[in-house]
Motif scaffolding. Structure first.
Motif, PDB file in Angstrom:
ATOM      1  N   GLU A  89       0.840  -1.211   0.000  1.00 19.72           N
ATOM      2  CA  GLU A  89       0.000   0.000   0.000  1.00 19.72           C
ATOM      3  C   GLU A  89       0.868   1.250   0.000  1.00 19.72           C
ATOM      4  OE1 GLU A  89      -2.683  -0.540   3.287  1.00 19.72           O
ATOM      5  OE2 GLU A  89      -3.811  -2.067   2.150  1.00 19.72           O
ATOM      6  N   SER A 120       2.248   2.022  -3.381  1.00 18.84           N
ATOM      7  CA  SER A 120       1.312   2.072  -4.501  1.00 18.84           C
ATOM      8  C   SER A 120       0.702   3.457  -4.718  1.00 18.84           C
ATOM      9  CB  SER A 120       0.180   1.052  -4.291  1.00 18.84           C
ATOM     10  OG  SER A 120       0.715  -0.238  -4.189  1.00 18.84           O
ATOM     11  N   ASP A 129       1.570   5.919  -6.511  1.00 10.27           N
ATOM     12  CA  ASP A 129       1.542   6.359  -7.913  1.00 10.27           C
ATOM     13  C   ASP A 129       0.995   5.281  -8.844  1.00 10.27           C
ATOM     14  OD1 ASP A 129       2.741   8.719  -7.107  1.00 10.27           O
ATOM     15  OD2 ASP A 129       4.750   7.844  -7.274  1.00 10.27           O
ATOM     16  N   GLY A 130       0.317   4.303  -8.330  1.00 12.11           N
ATOM     17  CA  GLY A 130      -0.217   3.207  -9.159  1.00 12.11           C
ATOM     18  C   GLY A 130       0.182   1.877  -8.551  1.00 12.11           C
ATOM     19  N   PRO A 131      -0.571   0.813  -8.887  1.00 12.38           N
ATOM     20  CA  PRO A 131      -0.308  -0.489  -8.251  1.00 12.38           C
ATOM     21  C   PRO A 131       1.032  -1.087  -8.671  1.00 12.38           C
ATOM     22  CG  PRO A 131      -1.917  -0.710 -10.022  1.00 12.38           C
ATOM     23  CD  PRO A 131      -1.639   0.756  -9.891  1.00 12.38           C
ATOM     24  N   THR A 149       3.161  -3.954 -10.143  1.00 11.24           N
ATOM     25  CA  THR A 149       2.753  -4.893 -11.194  1.00 11.24           C
ATOM     26  C   THR A 149       3.748  -6.042 -11.339  1.00 11.24           C
ATOM     27  OG1 THR A 149       1.631  -3.137 -12.400  1.00 11.24           O
ATOM     28  CG2 THR A 149       2.208  -5.098 -13.661  1.00 11.24           C
ATOM     29  N   ARG A 155      -0.966  -5.956  -8.638  1.00 15.16           N
ATOM     30  CA  ARG A 155      -1.589  -6.243  -9.925  1.00 15.16           C
ATOM     31  C   ARG A 155      -0.790  -7.346 -10.611  1.00 15.16           C
ATOM     32  NH1 ARG A 155      -0.356  -3.148 -14.649  1.00 15.16           N
ATOM     33  NH2 ARG A 155      -1.830  -3.618 -16.306  1.00 15.16           N
ATOM     34  N   GLY A 168       6.526   0.162 -16.472  1.00 19.91           N
ATOM     35  CA  GLY A 168       5.413  -0.174 -15.578  1.00 19.91           C
ATOM     36  C   GLY A 168       5.480  -1.585 -15.004  1.00 19.91           C
ATOM     37  N   ASP A 228       7.147  -4.143 -12.488  1.00 18.82           N
ATOM     38  CA  ASP A 228       8.017  -4.141 -11.303  1.00 18.82           C
ATOM     39  C   ASP A 228       8.732  -5.469 -11.102  1.00 18.82           C
ATOM     40  OD1 ASP A 228       7.366  -1.464 -10.230  1.00 18.82           O
ATOM     41  OD2 ASP A 228       5.339  -2.304 -10.197  1.00 18.82           O
TER      42      ASP A 228
END
Ligand code: NAP
Length: 282
Positions: free
Chosen positions: A25, A28, A30-32, A34, A63, A90, A92
Motif C-alpha cells: 500500500e 502504490s 503512484d499506481g499499483p 505490477t 496487480r 510499468g 516491477d
C-alpha cells in the motif's frame, strides 16, 4: 494423540500477508505494483501455479498480469519477451511459470531477467548475491522455510540442520540462507549414502526432493522439527516427501502437505517484489 505438534503454514502466511500488504500500500501511491508472469503453453501445473500466484497477488494488493506464450515458442522467443518486460517501466517484477516447455532452455531464460526485476531471485546474479552474503533475500520457497521456523519461534542459530535436496530453487539457496542465520547445515541428495544415519541426527530436518513418502520414522530424531517442502501431484491429491503418519508419532513438530510451506511461499514472493521496488527507489 500424536506426539508431534503439527505446524500449519496458515498462521505464518496470514502474518506475512498483513505485513506485505502494508508495504505494498505504501508503495502504490503512484499506481499499483505490477507483477508480470510468463507461461509457455498450457502445462497444468504451471497453470495451477499461475492461478495461485494471481490469488496471492490479489490478496496482497499487487496487480498480476499473465503473459501466455504459445507452446511451440523457442528460447529466443521467450528471451525476447523477457527483455521487453525488462525494458517496460510499468513492470516491477518478472516471474516465470515453471515448467516452461520442454524445448526451451530454462537457464538461458532465467538469466535473461533483469536482476532488478527478478522476483523469484533465481538469476545467476541474484543467487551470487545470496551466496556472497550481500543479501539474505532468496527464492520464495527457501524463504518460506525460514519464515515458518521464525513464526513458530524455533531457533536457527547454532542448530544442526539437515536439508535433503540440492536444487537451485530450494536446497542450495536454503543452505545459504541458513548460513546467514548461523545454522550448521548439511545438504543431502540422491547420492547420499545411508540417508537415515544423517537425517536422524538433525535438530531441524527440511526435505525438498519430490519423492513422496521418502522420509519415515527411521529418518527422524525424537526431538526433531521436520519441514516438508515436497509437493507431488498424483491422482488429484498432493503428496509430501514425508510419511506424515509415521513421522507425527516420532518428531517434536512436523509440517503438513498440503497446508504447510505452500501457503507461505507466495507471500515470500510478494515480499521479494516489495524489496525490489524499495531497492529501486533508494
Ligand atoms: P528437483 O530440482 O527435482 O531436486 C530434487 C532434489 O532432491 C535433488 O537435489 C535430488 O538429488 C534430491 N533427491 C531426489 N530424490 C532423492 C532421494 N531419494 N534421496 C535423497 N535426495 C533425493 O526438485 P525441486 O525443484 O527442488 O523441488 C523439490 C520438491 O519441492 C518438489 O516436490 C517440488 O514440487 C517441491 N516444491 C514446493 C514448493 C512449494 O511452494 N511448496 C516450491 C518449489 C518446489 P540429486 O541432486 O542428486 O539429483
Amino acid at each position: 494423540m500424536s506426539k508431534a505438534e503439527v505446524w500449519s503454514g496458515r498462521g505464518p502466511a496470514r502474518a506475512l500477508r498483513a505485513a506485505v500488504k502494508e508495504r505494498v500500500e505504501r508503495l502504490s501511491a503512484d499506481g499499483p505494483l505490477t507483477l508480470r508472469m510468463i507461461r509457455v503453453g498450457d502445462d497444468p501445473s504451471a497453470q495451477g501455479y499461475a492461478r495461485a500466484v494471481q490469488r496471492s497477488c490479489k490478496r496482497a494488493g499487487v496487480r498480476a498480469v499473465m503473459d501466455e506464450l504459445p507452446g511451440d515458442s523457442t528460447t529466443d522467443d521467450v528471451v525476447e519477451h523477457v527483455q521487453a518486460l525488462n525494458a517496460e517501466a510499468g513492470v516491477d517484477g518478472v516471474l516465470l511459470g515453471f515448467p516452461l516447455a520442454g524445448q526451451v532452455d530454462d537457464a538461458a531464460i532465467v538469466d535473461a531477467i533483469d536482476p532488478a526485476k527478478d522476483v523469484d531471485r533465481l538469476t545467476t546474479a541474484a543467487i551470487g548475491e545470496l551466496f556472497a552474503g550481500h543479501t539474505t533475500t532468496g527464492p520464495a520457497t527457501a524463504a518460506a522455510v525460514i519464515e515458518l521456523l521464525d513464526y513458530y519461534e524455533e531457533p536457527i542459530e547454532g542448530r544442526g540442520v539437515v536439508v535433503v535436496g540440492r536444487s537451485n530453487v530450494v536446497g542450495k539457496p536454503l543452505w545459504a540462507m541458513l548460513q546467514a542465520r548461523n545454522a550448521t547445515t548439511t545438504v543431502c541428495h540422491s547420492r547420499t549414502v545411508d540417508l537415515p544415519a544423517v537425517t536422524s541426527k538433525a535438530e531441524i530436518l527440511v526435505v525438498a526432493t519430490g519423492s513422496p513418502g521418502l522420509i519415515g520414522a527411521e529418518h527422524v530424531g525424537s526431538d526433531a522439527v521436520v519441514v516438508d517442502v515436497g509437493t507431488t501431484y498424483r491422482n488429484g491429491t498432493v503428496l509430501g516427501d514425508v510419511d506424515f503418519d509415521a513421522v507425527v508419532e516420532r518428531a517434536r513438530a512436523v509440517t503438513p502437505v498440503p497446508g504447510g510451506i505452500g501457503p507461505i511461499t507466495n507471500y515470500c514472493l510478494m515480499r521479494n517484489l516489495v524489496e525490489l521496488v524499495e531497492r529501486r527507489s533508494h
